[in-house]
Design a protein around this motif. Structure first.
Motif, PDB file in Angstrom:
ATOM      1  N   ILE A 109       6.773   6.258  -0.426  1.00  0.00           N
ATOM      2  CA  ILE A 109       7.282   6.031  -1.740  1.00  0.00           C
ATOM      3  C   ILE A 109       8.186   8.098  -1.840  1.00  0.00           C
ATOM      4  O   ILE A 109       6.999   8.708  -1.331  1.00  0.00           O
ATOM      5  N   SER A 110       9.578   8.242  -2.235  1.00  0.00           N
ATOM      6  CA  SER A 110       9.929   9.359  -2.802  1.00  0.00           C
ATOM      7  C   SER A 110       9.661   9.791  -4.168  1.00  0.00           C
ATOM      8  O   SER A 110       8.864   9.271  -4.850  1.00  0.00           O
ATOM      9  N   PRO A 111      10.169  11.426  -4.581  1.00  0.00           N
ATOM     10  CA  PRO A 111       9.821  12.227  -6.004  1.00  0.00           C
ATOM     11  C   PRO A 111      10.403  10.527  -6.804  1.00  0.00           C
ATOM     12  O   PRO A 111      11.434  10.458  -6.477  1.00  0.00           O
ATOM     13  N   VAL A 112       9.051  10.241  -7.310  1.00  0.00           N
ATOM     14  CA  VAL A 112      10.195   8.852  -8.861  1.00  0.00           C
ATOM     15  C   VAL A 112      10.453  10.332 -10.213  1.00  0.00           C
ATOM     16  O   VAL A 112       9.928  11.161 -10.873  1.00  0.00           O
ATOM     17  N   LEU A 113      11.824  10.075 -10.410  1.00  0.00           N
ATOM     18  CA  LEU A 113      12.243  10.176 -11.941  1.00  0.00           C
ATOM     19  C   LEU A 113      11.882   9.445 -12.870  1.00  0.00           C
ATOM     20  O   LEU A 113      12.094   8.537 -13.051  1.00  0.00           O
ATOM     21  N   SER A 114      10.927   9.970 -14.093  1.00  0.00           N
ATOM     22  CA  SER A 114      10.286   9.137 -15.442  1.00  0.00           C
ATOM     23  C   SER A 114      10.496  10.029 -16.060  1.00  0.00           C
ATOM     24  O   SER A 114      10.155  11.842 -15.658  1.00  0.00           O
ATOM     25  N   SER A 118       0.758  -1.459   0.193  1.00  0.00           N
ATOM     26  CA  SER A 118      -0.137  -0.036  -0.036  1.00  0.00           C
ATOM     27  C   SER A 118       1.218   1.155  -0.228  1.00  0.00           C
ATOM     28  O   SER A 118       1.787   1.881   0.986  1.00  0.00           O
ATOM     29  N   ALA A 119       0.966   2.324  -0.790  1.00  0.00           N
ATOM     30  CA  ALA A 119       1.496   3.543  -0.985  1.00  0.00           C
ATOM     31  C   ALA A 119       1.568   3.938   0.044  1.00  0.00           C
ATOM     32  O   ALA A 119       0.135   4.244   0.389  1.00  0.00           O
ATOM     33  N   SER A 120       2.386   4.649   0.545  1.00  0.00           N
ATOM     34  CA  SER A 120       2.549   5.520   1.408  1.00  0.00           C
ATOM     35  C   SER A 120       3.747   6.925   0.605  1.00  0.00           C
ATOM     36  O   SER A 120       3.398   6.826  -0.431  1.00  0.00           O
ATOM     37  N   GLY A 121       4.015   7.745   1.011  1.00  0.00           N
ATOM     38  CA  GLY A 121       5.222   8.933   1.404  1.00  0.00           C
ATOM     39  C   GLY A 121       5.461   9.198   2.211  1.00  0.00           C
ATOM     40  O   GLY A 121       5.893   8.756   3.561  1.00  0.00           O
ATOM     41  N   ILE A 122       7.050   9.418   1.121  1.00  0.00           N
ATOM     42  CA  ILE A 122       8.001  10.258   1.956  1.00  0.00           C
ATOM     43  C   ILE A 122       8.168  11.556   2.901  1.00  0.00           C
ATOM     44  O   ILE A 122       8.100  11.525   3.861  1.00  0.00           O
ATOM     45  N   GLY A 123       6.591  11.671   2.523  1.00  0.00           N
ATOM     46  CA  GLY A 123       6.816  13.219   3.721  1.00  0.00           C
ATOM     47  C   GLY A 123       6.102  12.557   4.646  1.00  0.00           C
ATOM     48  O   GLY A 123       5.905  13.216   6.116  1.00  0.00           O
ATOM     49  N   PHE A 124       6.018  10.980   4.657  1.00  0.00           N
ATOM     50  CA  PHE A 124       5.686  11.100   6.502  1.00  0.00           C
ATOM     51  C   PHE A 124       6.472  11.571   7.245  1.00  0.00           C
ATOM     52  O   PHE A 124       6.066  11.868   8.903  1.00  0.00           O
ATOM     53  N   TYR A 125       8.024  11.914   6.763  1.00  0.00           N
ATOM     54  CA  TYR A 125       8.839  12.227   7.709  1.00  0.00           C
ATOM     55  C   TYR A 125       8.984  13.570   8.097  1.00  0.00           C
ATOM     56  O   TYR A 125       9.694  14.468   8.932  1.00  0.00           O
ATOM     57  N   GLY A 126       8.279  14.411   7.862  1.00  0.00           N
ATOM     58  CA  GLY A 126       8.273  16.072   7.532  1.00  0.00           C
ATOM     59  C   GLY A 126       9.550  16.187   7.357  1.00  0.00           C
ATOM     60  O   GLY A 126      10.021  15.689   6.214  1.00  0.00           O
ATOM     61  N   ASP A 127       9.823  17.088   8.151  1.00  0.00           N
ATOM     62  CA  ASP A 127      11.369  18.262   7.474  1.00  0.00           C
ATOM     63  C   ASP A 127      12.304  18.295   8.623  1.00  0.00           C
ATOM     64  O   ASP A 127      12.420  18.142   9.915  1.00  0.00           O
ATOM     65  N   ARG A 168      15.450  13.616   4.012  1.00  0.00           N
ATOM     66  CA  ARG A 168      17.308  12.767   3.553  1.00  0.00           C
ATOM     67  C   ARG A 168      16.784  11.443   4.269  1.00  0.00           C
ATOM     68  O   ARG A 168      17.612  10.809   5.590  1.00  0.00           O
ATOM     69  N   ALA A 169      16.025  11.072   3.688  1.00  0.00           N
ATOM     70  CA  ALA A 169      15.524   9.325   3.707  1.00  0.00           C
ATOM     71  C   ALA A 169      16.459   8.489   2.819  1.00  0.00           C
ATOM     72  O   ALA A 169      17.271   9.160   1.690  1.00  0.00           O
ATOM     73  N   VAL A 170      17.352   7.140   3.169  1.00  0.00           N
ATOM     74  CA  VAL A 170      17.391   5.987   3.200  1.00  0.00           C
ATOM     75  C   VAL A 170      17.324   5.141   3.022  1.00  0.00           C
ATOM     76  O   VAL A 170      15.942   4.733   4.615  1.00  0.00           O
ATOM     77  N   PRO A 171      16.570   4.056   2.597  1.00  0.00           N
ATOM     78  CA  PRO A 171      16.319   2.538   1.440  1.00  0.00           C
ATOM     79  C   PRO A 171      17.301   1.541   2.941  1.00  0.00           C
ATOM     80  O   PRO A 171      17.517   0.471   2.144  1.00  0.00           O
TER      81      PRO A 171
END
Length: 296
Positions: free
Chosen positions: A159-164, A107-116, A268-271
């Motif tokens: 999910i972080s911003p996707v390059l496409s 289920s999709a979520s976003g890297i925005g979870f972490y805020g600033d 500055r999130a890492v996988p």
């Protein structure tokens, strides 16, 4: 596997569905138009026409209104929220009530979870941040809990911003950069996590088949960059100079709350979960990833 997917026509889904089909999986699409092939659903009306005896091995939820299209009015923010939380809850409840529920729900979520987060390196154990998108992400992930309650393995994809070339961040930036107006935003020191579309779909396939994965999982490349580094890499590839900087106050005047949440926020999130499991990124560095995506 037979995989039920929402958002199959979106940026990620339109790349993921054919990728999985090429590997022999069968994709059953959730559609909002009854004239199209698939299972009809209407999250706004709480409708999901999924037979109780449907046989599904996995489910993938990618639905959600774009956060980058248009100023964040009160109505826009409500669409962002409802398109994520209500649809996820409906999807999770729908697969949970099946006679034979699927084994896994991505289920999709976003890297925005972490805020600033400033300069702090953020992994899956980092706490939630503050702000509109952080709050939405918390609710978004909680909405998938109905599937977990019946024993389905749930993975919340941050999910972080996707390059496409076909959507997301790059098509919005390319016209400006090609015109020599690729600018640094704010201080330029804010970090952004990112991921090339090829690595994203390969990682999601990897996650489907890795039973040890559950809970939050960062879907981003292992090397986040600052806004200045990203802008310089893109301008270098396009053979354009990086001459200008747009002050934070001007961004806020034009975009309002969206400026802080999307362009000035530092994430500055890492996988860690992916890299520690042995997944190998084909495009871990920003300039090479941009060249690959842009075919330059």
């Amino acid at each position: 596997m037979k995989i039920l997917m929402s958002g199959a026509s979106g940026l990620i889904g339109s790349a993921l569905a054919p990728y999985l089909e090429a590997w022999g999986h069968r994709i059953l699409r959730l559609v909002r138009d009854k004239s199209k092939k698939g299972e009809f659903w209407d999250p706004r009306q709480g409708i999901l026409d999924l037979p109780a005896d449907a046989e599904i091995d996995a489910a993938i939820n990618l639905s959600g209104d774009s956060i980058g299209s248009g100023r964040w009015t009160k109505q826009k923010k409500e669409r962002i929220r409802s398109s994520r939380i209500e649809s996820t809850f409906l999807f999770a409840k729908g697969i949970a009530r099946l006679k034979r529920p699927p084994k896994v729900f991505l289920s999709a979520s976003g890297i925005g979870f972490y805020g600033d987060g400033g300069d702090v390196v953020l992994n899956e154990t980092s706490p939630a941040g503050r702000g509109f998108l952080a709050g939405i992400s918390r609710e978004w992930e909680a909405a998938a809990g109905a599937a977990q309650e019946v024993g389905i393995r749930v993975v919340n994809l941050r999910i972080s911003p996707v390059l496409s070339r076909y959507g997301g961040l790059l098509p919005r930036l390319l016209p400006l950069s090609k015109a020599g107006l690729g600018v640094v935003l704010g201080s330029g020191k804010q970090y952004m996590s990112w991921i090339a579309i090829d690595d994203l779909v390969a990682a999601m396939d990897f996650i489907l088949g890795t039973e040890s994965f559950s809970g939050p999982l960062n879907l981003c490349a292992p090397n986040p960059v600052t806004n200045r580094e990203f802008t310089k890499a893109l301008n270098t590839i396009l053979k354009r100079p990086t001459l200008f900087r747009v002050p934070s106050f001007l961004l806020r005047a034009v975009l309002g709350e969206m400026a802080d949440e999307e362009f000035l926020v530092s994430t500055r999130a890492v996988p860690d979960k992916l890299t520690s499991s042995g997944f190998e990124f084909k495009h871990p560095e920003i300039e090479e990833a941009l060249r690959h995506v842009l075919r330059r």
